[in-house]
Scaffold this motif. Structure first.
Motif, short mmCIF file in Angstrom:
data_model
loop_
_atom_site.label_atom_id
_atom_site.label_comp_id
_atom_site.label_asym_id
_atom_site.label_seq_id
_atom_site.Cartn_x
_atom_site.Cartn_y
_atom_site.Cartn_z
N SER A 91 -0.68 4.27 -2.21
CA SER A 91 0.14 4.84 -1.14
C SER A 91 0.83 6.13 -1.59
O SER A 91 1.18 6.96 -0.75
CB SER A 91 1.19 3.82 -0.68
OG SER A 91 2.06 3.48 -1.74
N SER A 92 1.01 6.31 -2.91
CA SER A 92 1.66 7.53 -3.42
C SER A 92 0.68 8.68 -3.59
O SER A 92 1.06 9.85 -3.44
CB SER A 92 2.33 7.23 -4.76
OG SER A 92 3.31 6.23 -4.65
N ALA A 93 -0.57 8.38 -3.92
CA ALA A 93 -1.57 9.42 -4.22
C ALA A 93 -1.75 10.44 -3.10
O ALA A 93 -1.85 11.64 -3.39
CB ALA A 93 -2.91 8.77 -4.57
N PRO A 94 -1.79 10.05 -1.80
CA PRO A 94 -1.97 11.06 -0.75
C PRO A 94 -0.86 12.11 -0.73
O PRO A 94 -1.08 13.23 -0.26
CB PRO A 94 -1.96 10.22 0.54
CG PRO A 94 -2.43 8.88 0.12
CD PRO A 94 -1.85 8.69 -1.25
N TYR A 95 0.33 11.78 -1.24
CA TYR A 95 1.42 12.75 -1.27
C TYR A 95 1.09 13.92 -2.18
O TYR A 95 1.60 15.03 -1.99
CB TYR A 95 2.72 12.08 -1.71
CG TYR A 95 3.28 11.11 -0.69
CD1 TYR A 95 3.50 11.51 0.63
CD2 TYR A 95 3.57 9.80 -1.04
CE1 TYR A 95 3.99 10.62 1.57
CE2 TYR A 95 4.07 8.90 -0.10
CZ TYR A 95 4.27 9.32 1.20
OH TYR A 95 4.76 8.43 2.13
N LEU A 96 0.23 13.70 -3.19
CA LEU A 96 -0.18 14.80 -4.06
C LEU A 96 -0.91 15.86 -3.24
O LEU A 96 -0.76 17.07 -3.49
CB LEU A 96 -1.09 14.28 -5.18
CG LEU A 96 -0.44 13.34 -6.21
CD1 LEU A 96 -1.50 12.86 -7.20
CD2 LEU A 96 0.69 14.03 -6.94
N PHE A 97 -1.72 15.42 -2.28
CA PHE A 97 -2.44 16.36 -1.42
C PHE A 97 -1.49 17.04 -0.44
O PHE A 97 -1.51 18.27 -0.29
CB PHE A 97 -3.54 15.62 -0.64
CG PHE A 97 -4.73 15.27 -1.47
CD1 PHE A 97 -5.87 16.08 -1.46
CD2 PHE A 97 -4.75 14.14 -2.26
CE1 PHE A 97 -6.98 15.76 -2.22
CE2 PHE A 97 -5.85 13.81 -3.03
CZ PHE A 97 -6.97 14.62 -3.01
N LEU A 98 -0.63 16.25 0.22
CA LEU A 98 0.27 16.81 1.23
C LEU A 98 1.26 17.81 0.63
O LEU A 98 1.50 18.88 1.20
CB LEU A 98 1.03 15.68 1.93
CG LEU A 98 0.25 14.85 2.94
CD1 LEU A 98 1.04 13.63 3.36
CD2 LEU A 98 -0.11 15.69 4.17
N ILE A 99 1.83 17.46 -0.51
CA ILE A 99 2.81 18.34 -1.15
C ILE A 99 2.11 19.54 -1.79
O ILE A 99 2.58 20.67 -1.70
CB ILE A 99 3.63 17.55 -2.19
CG1 ILE A 99 4.45 16.47 -1.49
CG2 ILE A 99 4.54 18.48 -2.99
CD1 ILE A 99 5.00 15.41 -2.41
N GLY A 100 0.96 19.28 -2.44
CA GLY A 100 0.22 20.37 -3.05
C GLY A 100 -0.31 21.38 -2.04
O GLY A 100 -0.43 22.57 -2.35
N ALA A 101 -0.60 20.93 -0.83
CA ALA A 101 -1.13 21.83 0.21
C ALA A 101 -0.03 22.62 0.91
O ALA A 101 -0.31 23.60 1.61
CB ALA A 101 -1.90 21.02 1.25
N PHE A 102 1.23 22.21 0.72
CA PHE A 102 2.32 22.82 1.50
C PHE A 102 2.46 24.34 1.28
O PHE A 102 2.60 25.08 2.27
CB PHE A 102 3.65 22.11 1.18
CG PHE A 102 4.78 22.54 2.08
CD1 PHE A 102 4.78 22.20 3.42
CD2 PHE A 102 5.83 23.30 1.58
CE1 PHE A 102 5.81 22.61 4.26
CE2 PHE A 102 6.87 23.70 2.41
CZ PHE A 102 6.86 23.36 3.75
N PRO A 103 2.42 24.86 0.04
CA PRO A 103 2.51 26.33 -0.11
C PRO A 103 1.39 27.06 0.62
O PRO A 103 1.60 28.16 1.16
CB PRO A 103 2.41 26.52 -1.63
CG PRO A 103 2.89 25.24 -2.21
CD PRO A 103 2.39 24.18 -1.26
#
Length: 495
Positions: A405-417
């Protein structure tokens, strides 16, 4: 009053929506079980280094992509392209698949506690099988029944779960209030002494090493997870540019304080070593152990006989299990189809086999749901027949769920910039004004999530527990690789 604000979500309504969709009573009890009072500092750090900044990111995503279907798939596709969006969303879907693996197990513990007043699952045996193997078989039967009913569009269980949600909140309030009353009746005495050492050192031998302690971040992340679903409502918020950040800050402070209080009151009646330091206590039943113990202590303080106090504790545990059974049943019905349907709606249908995207006569992706049931059953069989003890079994399941459940946050946060650098987007809500701030915040939050996941996967390897390490990382790694292979093959087919 401006007509545009009529029917819009107010500040306090938004705070309550955020709180009710994210706060989990059992999260605090699991934290006390694993880290004791030392879990408090990690919940505070996670709230302000992950929950608050990431929530404001998700709010910007939700505002700009409010008309898109597919949730985080649409956010990622509009920021970093379809292929990484497909992989990231597939891993997000994997989180729910792993959630089904663990939730079916915890559901059976709730059923046992509701019937017996205590967790008796380790005494269950079918066809000469051990307890874990028996539970695995029962989980698969339960999952297939849920899938069969959910694929026909039956939603009455989810309505029951909504009603039981009120009782679940009531249990949380009851636990905190009665524990505080007991604390006063004891003259401020705590069953678990509150010392400077207790605030930084876990009584649990599994969370003593620095790596194990830092890996606890993942548990704290899970306790604050789910904001990405609420962020999609930003277009319905009254004056979102002011209301949403205020609501996030208020919800962060309120939720953190309530988590701190709930963790603290666990120690009012529960001495960690005497009550929780037993092989019979695990992540699936610790909630009932703590509540039953609280009931026993409260009965004793009221002057009940020993038998009367034990009965009161049993009643508390059974009522808590009753609410968990119906809440878990409703959640299982929803989660067998909701994530899959969201993924299918956001994805280019040409990328997926037609059988998986096909909806039945009640608009349910039945084929995809049955494929999911078979996959979950396979994982359950591998884990339950692996020969682990019950405590380790539940820890593996919980670690799998938390990491996935935590792993998708790496994509969402990494894509934010990259989302912020897009020039062709309508941005009705902007919190991060400069790219410098965006990059700094994104890097810090991304590292918090990445370090938590990495240390959670590494810690069992250092203990030479390769089975736990494998299953902990299984969800995001397996589904990430599977998504990459699947998309690459589909891409070649479409060229």
């Amino acid at each position: 009053m401006n007509k545009n604000t009529i029917g819009k979500i107010s500040l306090m309504s938004l705070v309550l929506m955020i709180f009710s969709s994210i706060y989990g009573f059992s999260n605090a009890q699991n934290a006390y079980f694993q880290m004791g009072y030392a879990s408090i500092i990690w919940y505070v750090l996670t709230a302000f280094l992950f929950f608050a900044p990431s929530s404001l990111m998700f709010a910007e995503y939700g505002a700009s992509f409010k008309d898109a279907h597919g949730g985080i798939f649409s956010w990622l596709r509009g920021s970093i392209g379809e292929k990484p969006a497909f992989i990231g969303s597939f891993i997000w879907l994997a989180a729910w698949v792993v959630w089904l693996v663990s939730s079916t197990q915890f559901f059976l513990v709730s059923v046992s506690t509701m019937i017996s007043g205590t967790d008796k699952t380790q005494t269950w045996h079918l066809f000469g099988l051990g307890a874990n193997e028996t539970l695995g078989i029962l989980e698969i039967v339960f999952l297939f029944v849920v899938t069969l009913i959910a694929s026909r569009g039956i939603n009455i269980i989810s309505r029951i779960a909504s009603i039981c949600g009120v009782f679940t909140i009531g249990i949380a309030v009851l636990f905190v209030v009665l524990s505080l009353i007991i604390w006063l009746m004891q003259g401020g005495h705590l069953a678990e002494p509150l010392t400077a050492t207790a605030m930084v050192k876990s009584p649990n031998s599994s969370f003593v090493s620095p790596i194990a302690v830092i890996s606890f971040i993942v548990y704290a992340l899970f306790a604050y997870g789910g904001m990405e679903t609420t962020a999609g409502l930003i277009d319905s918020v009254k004056k979102p540019e002011k209301t949403f950040p205020r609501a996030v800050i208020i919800a962060t402070i309120m939720m953190t304080i309530i988590y701190i209080i709930t963790i603290f009151v666990c120690g009012v009646t529960a001495n960690w070593h005497h009550l929780l330091g037993k092989s019979s206590v695990n992540l699936a039943n610790v909630e009932y152990v703590l509540i039953e113990n609280m009931g026993v202590v409260f009965g004793a303080k009221l002057g009940f006989s020993h038998a009367g106090a034990l009965l009161l504790g049993k009643i508390f545990a059974q009522f808590t299990a009753f609410t968990d059974v119906f809440g878990g049943l409703g959640a299982a019905f929803v989660m067998t189809y909701s994530p899959i349907k969201s993924f299918i709606e956001g994805c280019d249908p040409r990328l997926l086999p037609k059988k998986l995207t096909k909806l039945n006569d009640v608009q349910m992706p039945a084929n995809a749901m049955w494929f999911q049931a078979i996959l979950v059953s396979a994982i359950i069989l591998f884990i339950s027949f692996g020969g682990d003890t019950a405590g380790k079994f539940y820890t593996v399941l919980t670690d799998m769920m938390n990491v996935s459940s935590s792993a998708p946050y790496l994509f969402l946060i990494g894509a934010f910039p990259f989302f912020k650098m897009k020039k062709d987007l309508d941005r009705p809500f902007v919190f991060y004004k400069s790219m410098t701030t965006t990059w700094i915040v994104s890097i810090v939050v991304w590292l918090v999530v990445a370090i938590g996941i990495l240390f959670t996967c590494i810690e069992p390897m250092l203990e030479h527990d390769y089975s736990t390490a494998f299953w902990t990382a299984f969800g995001p790694v397996f589904f990430g690789v599977l998504a990459w292979i699947f998309y690459t093959l589909s891409e070649k087919r479409l060229l």
